[in-house]
Design a protein around this motif. Sequence first.
Motif: not given
Length: 313
Positions: A151-158, A180-183, A187-193
């Motif tokens: 998914s886009g979210g998985q690729l962005q995290r990679m 990315l979708d809202a949920s 998750d990605v924002l919290n990773i950045l934090a």
Amino acid sequence: MIELKDITKVYSLGAFGRRKLTAVDNVSFSIREGRIISLIGESGSGKTTIGKMMLKLIPITKGKILFKGKDVSSMEGDKLKDYYRSVQGVFQDPFSSFNPIFKADRIFELVKSEFFPKVNENEWHKRVLNALESVGLNPKTVLNKFPHQLSGGQLQRMLIARALLLDTKFLVADEIISMLDASTRIDVLNILADLKNEGLSILFITHDLSLGYYISDESIILYRGSIMEAGKTEKVFNNPLHPYTRMLLDSVPRLDKKWETFETPERRSAEAYEGMCKYYDRCPVATKECGIQKLIEVEEDHHVACWRWKNVQ
């Protein structure tokens, strides 16, 4: 950690480059260690151009970018490689960062071959696993997969994990969650934090004010390549003083009530705009005295580029 001093980017347009477009105009700001600054503005305001100049993807027309006191524009060879060990970027479309004919984890192999050729395979595999787990990915579900299988979210995290493998100190995050979708966004924002709390500095480029407010310590409002307002996020959002900032905030849809009619100010003529404030042709409180404005400190950690800021309602 990183400081921009009056940086300007001018593009040449037309067949012979006779016309000039100033995409970024004398922008200055700095980012300290362990801080997140949101660079906010509408499309075409120069946000991505600033990020690309910081990453040395495009040259600076005028001004300086300093990383730990050293001029980035003069870096070449080993010095430039050392710079990229500390400064990395993640961009809007994660799919464009992967070659579809290779498995997605090839990006980690490229990092190893370029920056860590002497690290043995077992040690490198452990580093990759740790990096993936630190961004909330299960290595078993993402390794040995092609980009289209993720998914886009998985690729962005990679991509964020790839940056972490380089012991990155500063990250340019350019609209990294807009697709990315809202949920997944949260998750990605919290990773950045979490990464910020570990000392990572981040330039968070976005056109979404709610995301900028959620994640950033400081905010910069950009319009036509110039800073309109800047300061601590709470002060900029809770007490907006520039007419452009107020217009942006008034344009945000709210969940607690139906959309109300919102009329944008009628634009003035191009002739009236020449030599005036960048926002002059749209500003509801503009007068003939509104020339080019520099940032004024109106309170601690709050600057605005408008001499009539007291008249903004």
